[in-house]
Design an enzyme around this catalytic site. Sequence first.
Site, PDB file in Angstrom:
ATOM      1  CG  HIS A 126      -1.972  -3.345  -0.262  1.00 36.43           C
ATOM      2  ND1 HIS A 126      -0.813  -2.588  -0.260  1.00 36.43           N
ATOM      3  CD2 HIS A 126      -1.987  -3.987   0.925  1.00 36.43           C
ATOM      4  CE1 HIS A 126      -0.166  -2.775   0.872  1.00 36.43           C
ATOM      5  NE2 HIS A 126      -0.849  -3.618   1.613  1.00 36.43           N
TER       6      HIS A 126
ATOM      7  CG  ASP B  32      -1.489  -7.040  -5.434  1.00 43.52           C
ATOM      8  OD1 ASP B  32      -1.033  -8.100  -4.978  1.00 43.52           O
ATOM      9  OD2 ASP B  32      -1.712  -6.032  -4.728  1.00 43.52           O
TER      10      ASP B  32
ATOM     11  CD  GLN C 197      -3.596 -10.921   1.316  1.00 43.92           C
ATOM     12  OE1 GLN C 197      -3.828 -12.039   1.765  1.00 43.92           O
ATOM     13  NE2 GLN C 197      -2.883 -10.030   1.978  1.00 43.92           N
TER      14      GLN C 197
ATOM     15  CE  LYS D 217       1.022  -9.753   1.840  1.00 43.78           C
ATOM     16  NZ  LYS D 217       0.657  -9.142   3.104  1.00 43.78           N
TER      17      LYS D 217
ATOM     18  CB  CYS E 112      -2.239  -0.856   3.004  1.00 45.09           C
ATOM     19  SG  CYS E 112      -0.959  -0.908   4.233  1.00 45.09           S
TER      20      CYS E 112
HETATM   21  N1  PMP Z   1      -1.051  -6.247  -2.294  1.00 42.84           N
HETATM   22  C1  PMP Z   1      -1.843  -6.890  -1.437  1.00 42.84           C
HETATM   23  C2  PMP Z   1      -3.212  -7.320  -1.888  1.00 42.84           C
HETATM   24  C3  PMP Z   1      -1.402  -7.161  -0.148  1.00 42.84           C
HETATM   25  O1  PMP Z   1      -2.191  -7.807   0.712  1.00 42.84           O
HETATM   26  C4  PMP Z   1      -0.108  -6.727   0.243  1.00 42.84           C
HETATM   27  C5  PMP Z   1       0.401  -6.973   1.649  1.00 42.84           C
HETATM   28  N2  PMP Z   1      -0.517  -6.687   2.650  1.00 42.84           N
HETATM   29  C6  PMP Z   1       0.680  -6.077  -0.695  1.00 42.84           C
HETATM   30  C7  PMP Z   1       0.175  -5.858  -1.951  1.00 42.84           C
HETATM   31  C8  PMP Z   1       2.061  -5.646  -0.370  1.00 42.84           C
HETATM   32  O2  PMP Z   1       2.877  -6.755  -0.129  1.00 42.84           O
HETATM   33  P1  PMP Z   1       4.333  -6.600   0.463  1.00 42.84           P
HETATM   34  O3  PMP Z   1       4.210  -5.733   1.673  1.00 42.84           O
HETATM   35  O4  PMP Z   1       4.748  -7.992   0.789  1.00 42.84           O
HETATM   36  O5  PMP Z   1       5.177  -5.970  -0.596  1.00 42.84           O
END
Ligand code: PMP
Length: 407
Positions: free
Chosen positions: A123, A200, A203, A226, A364
């Site tokens: 991401h 990270d 997910q 999430k 993203c």
């Molecule tokens: N890493 C991953 C794998 C994600 O799916 C996301 C959110 N889509 C993020 C980072 C960023 O998370 P946040 O917007 O809650 O900071």
Amino acid sequence: MSFNADLIRRQFPILECKVHGKPLVYFDSAATALKPMTVVDRINEHYLYEASNVHRGLHFLSDQATQYFEDSRARVAGFINASAVNEVVFTAGTTASVNFVSQAFGRALLKKNDEVLVSEIEHHSNFVPWQKVAQQTGSKFEVFEINKDGSFNLENFLNKLNSNTKIVSVSHVSNTLGTVFPVKEIIKHAKKIGAFVFVDGAQAVPHQSVDVKDLDCDFYAFSGHKLYGPTGIGVLYIKSNLQDKMEPYQMGGGMVDKVEQAITTYQDAPYKFEAGTPHIAGAVGLAAAIEFVNEIGIDSISEKEQELLVYATKIISEIPSVKQIGTAPGKGPILSFVIEGTHPSDVATLLDQEGIAVRAGHHCTQPLMKKYGIPGTVRASFSMYNTTDEMDYFGKTLKKIVGILKD
Ligand code: PMP
């Protein structure tokens, strides 16, 4: 609570909403999960009857808020099996956690010719902050490739890992493809050459049990929203042995010990990493979300979501011209696909007209889209509150949409 789909759905009143006159089918949990009543009630209760600042007051409400805030930290520590409660730092979310570590740890550690290694599945939140700190420190930003089916490629990873690699940062689960990375194995290899590992877990945490002690990672991050919790609260796990070596990321109230014109000393971790008034209601709400998950059981949730994924995969694989992107074995409950001759946003807009919420675009993960030579995908992501009836409806609707867009 054992797994009871009806009872679970009743915890999410939003599922009774109509969208464009149709019952809502929410297939966008990877963007943010819906919130159960217990979480919302707990946040309401906090604001209505407990509101007060933490770590400051010498009065009942402040002491009580501090207690609940610290209880929430302990609940998070238990949930990810941290060795100590103070290994849990509250942040605003995964993005904030990556920025925190890249700047407070990476920037001090990295020297010219050192390397930071990430995967091409990341991401942007776990990509751009590392790219930035590499630019700031004159170190190299390296990216290893995955297999075409979206699975992890050990050889590619090992080819990029070398004695200059100081930090490895990878997703536990991909938000675009659902691929589950073998993070324990990745960490083992990284440790052999003395690199630090950031995971990270945005997910992963909602869909599988996570044990940071067993993984032996240095940092692990996730977002409350999430995991059925509120937005604006997140977690950064920092292994104990690194905490004293790390400078605070932000300065301000609450994180200091003694302040003089010449010098300031800080509190111990985790407080030195939490400048300013924290998101107290967020932490309390996150604890309620974890309680909700624990009552059902993360393994039961995982099992149910896997059943849903198998069911949905079969449905879309029966629609000609739908091509799934990312078919790694053992993946999480995320289905990304493209439909020949159509744009993902058009598909998502037509699905929305029928009450089905999905995400379309690059999610993203632009480097990953480049790999596949596509501008984006349609992504349907599932959670424990979804049903096979919803998937049947999704399949039928998708067939209709394919017909419309191809005419
Ligand atoms: N890493 C991953 C794998 C994600 O799916 C996301 C959110 N889509 C993020 C980072 C960023 O998370 P946040 O917007 O809650 O900071």
